[in-house]
Design a protein around this motif. Structure first.
Motif, PDB file in Angstrom:
ATOM      1  N   GLN A 116       0.864  -1.169   0.000  1.00  0.00           N
ATOM      2  CA  GLN A 116       0.000   0.000   0.000  1.00  0.00           C
ATOM      3  C   GLN A 116       0.906   1.226   0.000  1.00  0.00           C
ATOM      4  OE1 GLN A 116      -2.452   0.424   3.489  1.00  0.00           O
ATOM      5  NE2 GLN A 116      -4.257   0.230   2.212  1.00  0.00           N
ATOM      6  N   ASP A 149       6.957   6.879   3.294  1.00  0.00           N
ATOM      7  CA  ASP A 149       8.204   6.401   3.912  1.00  0.00           C
ATOM      8  C   ASP A 149       8.789   5.220   3.141  1.00  0.00           C
ATOM      9  OD1 ASP A 149       8.116   8.267   5.855  1.00  0.00           O
ATOM     10  OD2 ASP A 149       7.224   6.974   7.373  1.00  0.00           O
ATOM     11  N   CYS A 208      -3.290  12.462  -5.901  1.00  0.00           N
ATOM     12  CA  CYS A 208      -3.027  12.807  -4.500  1.00  0.00           C
ATOM     13  C   CYS A 208      -1.745  12.141  -4.015  1.00  0.00           C
ATOM     14  CB  CYS A 208      -4.195  12.393  -3.621  1.00  0.00           C
ATOM     15  SG  CYS A 208      -5.645  13.418  -3.872  1.00  0.00           S
ATOM     16  N   ASN A 209      -1.655  10.825  -4.242  1.00  0.00           N
ATOM     17  CA  ASN A 209      -0.465  10.118  -3.797  1.00  0.00           C
ATOM     18  C   ASN A 209       0.758  10.486  -4.622  1.00  0.00           C
ATOM     19  OD1 ASN A 209      -1.805   8.851  -1.755  1.00  0.00           O
ATOM     20  ND2 ASN A 209      -2.082   6.912  -2.850  1.00  0.00           N
ATOM     21  N   ASP A 236       2.101  13.743  -3.336  1.00  0.00           N
ATOM     22  CA  ASP A 236       2.688  13.506  -2.021  1.00  0.00           C
ATOM     23  C   ASP A 236       4.078  12.896  -2.185  1.00  0.00           C
ATOM     24  OD1 ASP A 236       2.180  13.330   0.971  1.00  0.00           O
ATOM     25  OD2 ASP A 236       2.636  11.230   0.541  1.00  0.00           O
ATOM     26  N   SER A 273       6.680  15.420  -4.032  1.00  0.00           N
ATOM     27  CA  SER A 273       7.180  16.540  -3.234  1.00  0.00           C
ATOM     28  C   SER A 273       8.142  16.046  -2.157  1.00  0.00           C
ATOM     29  CB  SER A 273       6.015  17.306  -2.606  1.00  0.00           C
ATOM     30  OG  SER A 273       5.238  16.458  -1.786  1.00  0.00           O
ATOM     31  N   LYS A 274       7.840  14.897  -1.560  1.00  0.00           N
ATOM     32  CA  LYS A 274       8.726  14.378  -0.515  1.00  0.00           C
ATOM     33  C   LYS A 274      10.034  13.851  -1.107  1.00  0.00           C
ATOM     34  CE  LYS A 274       5.056  13.385   2.743  1.00  0.00           C
ATOM     35  NZ  LYS A 274       4.168  12.365   3.306  1.00  0.00           N
ATOM     36  N   GLY A 288      12.201  16.709  -1.879  1.00  0.00           N
ATOM     37  CA  GLY A 288      12.758  17.218  -0.636  1.00  0.00           C
ATOM     38  C   GLY A 288      13.897  16.348  -0.135  1.00  0.00           C
ATOM     39  N   ILE A 345      -3.349   3.437   8.498  1.00  0.00           N
ATOM     40  CA  ILE A 345      -1.953   3.029   8.376  1.00  0.00           C
ATOM     41  C   ILE A 345      -1.176   3.689   9.504  1.00  0.00           C
ATOM     42  CG2 ILE A 345       0.106   3.241   6.937  1.00  0.00           C
ATOM     43  CD1 ILE A 345      -1.700   3.451   4.560  1.00  0.00           C
ATOM     44  N   ILE A 374       2.432   5.031  10.481  1.00  0.00           N
ATOM     45  CA  ILE A 374       3.760   5.315   9.940  1.00  0.00           C
ATOM     46  C   ILE A 374       4.795   4.741  10.888  1.00  0.00           C
ATOM     47  CG2 ILE A 374       5.418   7.102   9.355  1.00  0.00           C
ATOM     48  CD1 ILE A 374       3.301   8.869   8.507  1.00  0.00           C
ATOM     49  N   ALA A 398       6.491  19.532   2.481  1.00  0.00           N
ATOM     50  CA  ALA A 398       7.102  18.203   2.422  1.00  0.00           C
ATOM     51  C   ALA A 398       8.616  18.284   2.579  1.00  0.00           C
ATOM     52  CB  ALA A 398       6.749  17.537   1.094  1.00  0.00           C
ATOM     53  N   ALA A 399       9.231  19.230   1.874  1.00  0.00           N
ATOM     54  CA  ALA A 399      10.687  19.343   1.931  1.00  0.00           C
ATOM     55  C   ALA A 399      11.138  19.770   3.323  1.00  0.00           C
ATOM     56  CB  ALA A 399      11.174  20.348   0.881  1.00  0.00           C
ATOM     57  N   GLU A 410      11.218  16.832   5.487  1.00  0.00           N
ATOM     58  CA  GLU A 410      12.391  16.017   5.161  1.00  0.00           C
ATOM     59  C   GLU A 410      13.639  16.586   5.828  1.00  0.00           C
ATOM     60  OE1 GLU A 410      12.899  13.187   3.638  1.00  0.00           O
ATOM     61  OE2 GLU A 410      10.802  12.860   3.146  1.00  0.00           O
ATOM     62  N   CYS A 420       5.517  13.727   7.739  1.00  0.00           N
ATOM     63  CA  CYS A 420       4.700  14.739   7.077  1.00  0.00           C
ATOM     64  C   CYS A 420       3.465  14.073   6.505  1.00  0.00           C
ATOM     65  CB  CYS A 420       5.500  15.405   5.961  1.00  0.00           C
ATOM     66  SG  CYS A 420       4.506  16.395   4.842  1.00  0.00           S
ATOM     67  N   VAL A 421       2.295  14.569   6.840  1.00  0.00           N
ATOM     68  CA  VAL A 421       1.057  14.080   6.234  1.00  0.00           C
ATOM     69  C   VAL A 421       0.489  15.231   5.415  1.00  0.00           C
ATOM     70  CG1 VAL A 421      -1.130  12.915   6.628  1.00  0.00           C
ATOM     71  CG2 VAL A 421       0.691  12.696   8.326  1.00  0.00           C
ATOM     72  N   SER A 422       0.273  14.973   4.129  1.00  0.00           N
ATOM     73  CA  SER A 422      -0.108  16.076   3.251  1.00  0.00           C
ATOM     74  C   SER A 422      -1.603  16.079   2.959  1.00  0.00           C
ATOM     75  CB  SER A 422       0.682  15.986   1.946  1.00  0.00           C
ATOM     76  OG  SER A 422       0.342  14.818   1.254  1.00  0.00           O
ATOM     77  N   ARG A 449      -6.160  12.110   5.484  1.00  0.00           N
ATOM     78  CA  ARG A 449      -5.503  12.682   4.329  1.00  0.00           C
ATOM     79  C   ARG A 449      -6.316  12.382   3.079  1.00  0.00           C
ATOM     80  NH1 ARG A 449      -1.967   9.581   1.195  1.00  0.00           N
ATOM     81  NH2 ARG A 449      -1.161  10.973  -0.373  1.00  0.00           N
ATOM     82  N   GLU A 450      -6.353  13.354   2.184  1.00  0.00           N
ATOM     83  CA  GLU A 450      -7.114  13.186   0.954  1.00  0.00           C
ATOM     84  C   GLU A 450      -6.360  12.278  -0.008  1.00  0.00           C
ATOM     85  OE1 GLU A 450      -7.120  16.422  -1.783  1.00  0.00           O
ATOM     86  OE2 GLU A 450      -9.282  16.329  -1.983  1.00  0.00           O
ATOM     87  N   ILE A 451      -7.026  11.225  -0.478  1.00  0.00           N
ATOM     88  CA  ILE A 451      -6.472  10.432  -1.576  1.00  0.00           C
ATOM     89  C   ILE A 451      -7.538  10.351  -2.661  1.00  0.00           C
ATOM     90  CG2 ILE A 451      -4.822   9.079  -0.222  1.00  0.00           C
ATOM     91  CD1 ILE A 451      -6.869   6.806  -0.209  1.00  0.00           C
TER      92      ILE A 451
END
Lengths: 183, 305
Positions: A71, A75, A99-100, A103, A106-107, A110, B6, B8, B172-173, B176, B182-184, B202-204
């Motif tokens: 999923q 991370d 959306c994903n 996400d 951007s990460k 970074g 989930i 983390i 997000a950066a 990091e 970070c939850v967007s 979180r929106e998906i």
């Protein structure tokens, strides 16, 4: 070897429309820049290779298979991608702007400290440069931007802005199994 | 609506820093959540906000063609960041704590810091240095993260993106760089009673995803999470008297060559107006062929399905 990667997004046992569009866009870019095109699929289990992706026109398919990738979690996905990026150092990473996808992109940018352009609606070439078009100010203006500095540059692609890749040639299947210890 | 949960698996590995001394107890890293003493202290909530041109008005491209014309345009707080200010105030109302709003920008950015103070924020910090101008998203995140380390934090909130150039990367950066979860694009934020973790929705694409993250953590906010309050008159009066702290590159230990236009990973080549809306099209024939044609056009020309 520098290349252009598409990070696939899966739904059931197929890749999404957005992914096929990204492969379509990637094929145009790879043709212009004479670079290899690869699709990266992250997942877990026997059905990890989606049926509609294997012949969508990528030269390579990197299959990252690990229970943690079942999923989407940023991370695990970033850890896996970072490992693969270190191995093969791609030049450009295209990700569908979902959306994903946003996400992740951007990460990842970074983490890698490289250029990130979100929501690209058009890709253009001029004087050995790739110019990305993207809407800004809520779509009131269009901006043309280029990246510089270290690679990979990370790009998210707007849905339905690019032609989908049709079945053109058989993709070379490369299964790369990631073990937890490698992450 | 599918809701998935989930956890983390993420251990915050903050670098050891000369932490903020909480009262009499020994100095330790602000990331150290094992200190029982600290839990009795109010949460430190940081909100990062940005001033943006009001997109409700017609924007013009300037003479050079690579930026907008800035004359006579109204400036506002980025709407997504306003949700972040409101959410911070809601957390403070429930758990107590200290809300600090931080904005990077030129002198006029002080306006939105002032308006956030009027909404009820406790402190305002302005990151202002000519060297910051033209920074790309990563450099901006670097500057903001240095400010976060100076100020200390349990929760960092910001909008999911700015409505101007809107890269959607800064939050997000920053997480990091700070090495925190970070939850967007969140639409709901719940903090546990012991303030050790948060559960964010979180929106998906398929709906919402609930994510549990240990604090300190960073959250970027999506529209609809709350309804920002209006500043009250006493709030406005109080905000006028408050002093806004100003940090420059030196105070943040930022090397000017690492940020700003020259260090940018992105260069803007040009701006254009989007193509004008095309005239409507009237389809002919019976309903069967009309529908078929409409679907084909929506697919091929409008590219909406």
């Amino acid at each position: 070897m520098a290349g252009i990667w598409i990070i696939a997004e899966r739904k059931a046992n197929a890749v999404t429309e957005g992914t096929l569009e990204a492969i379509g866009a990637g094929r145009v870019v790879s043709g212009k820049l004479k670079m290899e095109l690869a699709t990266v699929i992250l997942g877990n289990g026997q059905d990890s290779l989606p049926a509609n992706c294997s012949d969508a026109g990528a030269d390579n398919i990197y299959l990252l298979d690990n229970p943690l990738l079942l999923q989407y979690t940023s991370d695990a996905y970033i850890a896996a991608l970072q490992y693969l990026i270190k191995l093969h150092s791609p030049a450009l990473i295209l990700i569908p702007s979902t959306c994903n996808g946003r996400d992740l992109a951007s990460k990842l940018a970074g983490r890698l400290k490289t250029a990130y352009i979100s929501d690209v609606s058009q890709i253009e070439f001029a004087d050995n440069e790739i110019i990305f078009h993207r809407p800004i100010y809520g779509g009131r203006l269009l901006s043309e931007v280029t990246c510089r500095g270290e690679k990979p540059w990370i790009i998210t692609l707007r849905p339905r802005a690019f032609e989908k890749a049709g079945a053109v040639k058989k993709g070379a299947r490369i299964g790369l199994r990631l073990h937890i210890s490698q992450m | 609506l599918t809701v998935r949960k989930i956890t983390i698996a993420f251990a915050p590995l903050g670098p050891s820093l000369p932490g903020k001394a909480y009262g009499e107890h020994p100095v330790h890293s602000p990331f150290d959540r094992t200190c029982i003493h600290c839990y009795t202290f109010p949460m430190n909530i940081l909100v990062f906000i940005k001033q943006v041109p009001d997109t409700a008005i017609g924007l013009k491209i300037n003479a050079e063609g690579i930026d907008i014309a800035y004359q006579d345009i109204p400036w506002v707080i980025n709407p997504y960041d306003e949700y972040a200010v409101e959410e911070a105030l809601l957390i403070k109302e429930k758990f107590g704590g200290n809300v600090t709003v931080v904005s990077m920008g030129p002198d006029k950015a002080a306006e939105i810091i002032r308006s956030s103070l009027a909404m009820g924020a406790d402190e305002g910090v302005h990151l202002n240095d000519a060297a910051f101008e033209g920074s790309d998203a990563y450099s901006t995140a670097l500057i903001l993260s240095r400010a976060a380390r100076l100020l200390g934090y349990d929760i960092i909130l910001c909008g999911k993106n700015a409505v101007d150039n809107g890269w959607g990367e800064v939050g997000a950066a920053q997480a990091e760089i700070l090495n925190i979860p970070c939850v967007s694009s969140i639409l709901k934020l719940d903090i546990s009673e012991d303030k050790k973790y948060a559960i964010a929705s979180r929106e998906i694409d398929e709906g919402l995803e609930m994510i549990q993250a240990p604090l300190p953590a960073l959250f970027t906010l999506q529209q609809g999470i709350n309804k920002p309050r209006y500043a009250s008159l006493p709030g406005i009066m109080r905000a006028k008297k408050k002093k806004i702290k100003v940090f420059d590159a030196g105070a943040l230990n930022i090397q000017p060559q690492d940020v700003g236009r020259n260090a940018s990973r992105i260069s803007i080549k040009g701006l254009a107006y989007p193509p004008a809306r095309k005239k409507g099209k009237l389809l002919q024939g019976d309903s069967q062929t009309e529908v078929k044609e409409l679907i084909a056009l929506l697919r091929k020309e409008a590219k909406v399905i």
